[in-house]
Enzyme design. Sequence first.
Site: not given
Length: 283
Positions: A18, A105, A123, A148, A169
């Site tokens: 971050h 994030s 998400e 996805d 990530d």
Amino acid sequence: MNYRHAYHAGNFADVHKHAVLALVLAHLSAKVTPFRVVDTHAGIGRYDLAAVEAEKTGEWTAGIGRLLGEDSAPIPDEITPLLAAYLDAVRAENADGVLRWYPGSPRIARSLLRPDDRLIAVELHPEDTQALAAEFRRDRQVKVLAIDAWHALKSLLPPKERRGLVLIDPPYESTTEVDDTFAGLRAGLRRFANGIFMLWYPIKATASVLDMQARLAQLEVDKLLISELVVRRPDGDGRLHGSGLALVNPPFQLRAQLDVLLPFLAARLSQGKGATHRLEARM
């Protein structure tokens, strides 16, 4: 789909990731033209450090707690501007000055958007998607998508602004996730060749790290910056002992900034012998 970041929020890897994220977004903000951030594994937005999950591991105490905790040492003058935007984002979640909430994030990215900039937070976990959507309900600059991540890299790029950052990530849970990650990265680069791509990866077993480094070396890109932070020697039990970031098309000044920041983070976040850092550039 089983990974829950609530157990790890605010740990040393989050600090590394971050802090660099904030530096990249500051670079994008230096130009007047708008930009877009695509966060492919966004999580829930912010995390309660007093929740059962965070208290069970206590990982945040050796991460953000070393920078903003009650007993944390002062940050040196030469480091302060490099961490300012990141730490301001954390402080903004804790108005009373007590470290209780940690922004993920998407919250950090949102804190650094200007009025014409946009964030797409992706998400797939159903509960996390609901929590994330609640975080940004009524926020017209943020769109939350339950799709996805690898489909997102194909369908969301290039952004209409033609400028921006793609943060990748993944939790690296499945046996195919490294393959999927690099396939997704390459797909994204084909669509958004001039975009900044930031890929996080765990440093655990030596073989997996060497494999990751070999794959990064094979990327057909002109500009690549690798930042690795290790907080202790590996103990053989497969636990996370380091954090890696690979940046494609990094801001030109980022290498010099990390030359200063990484040694500080390695020392401040050290968990024992073997704490170190590595910075490698292909420019």
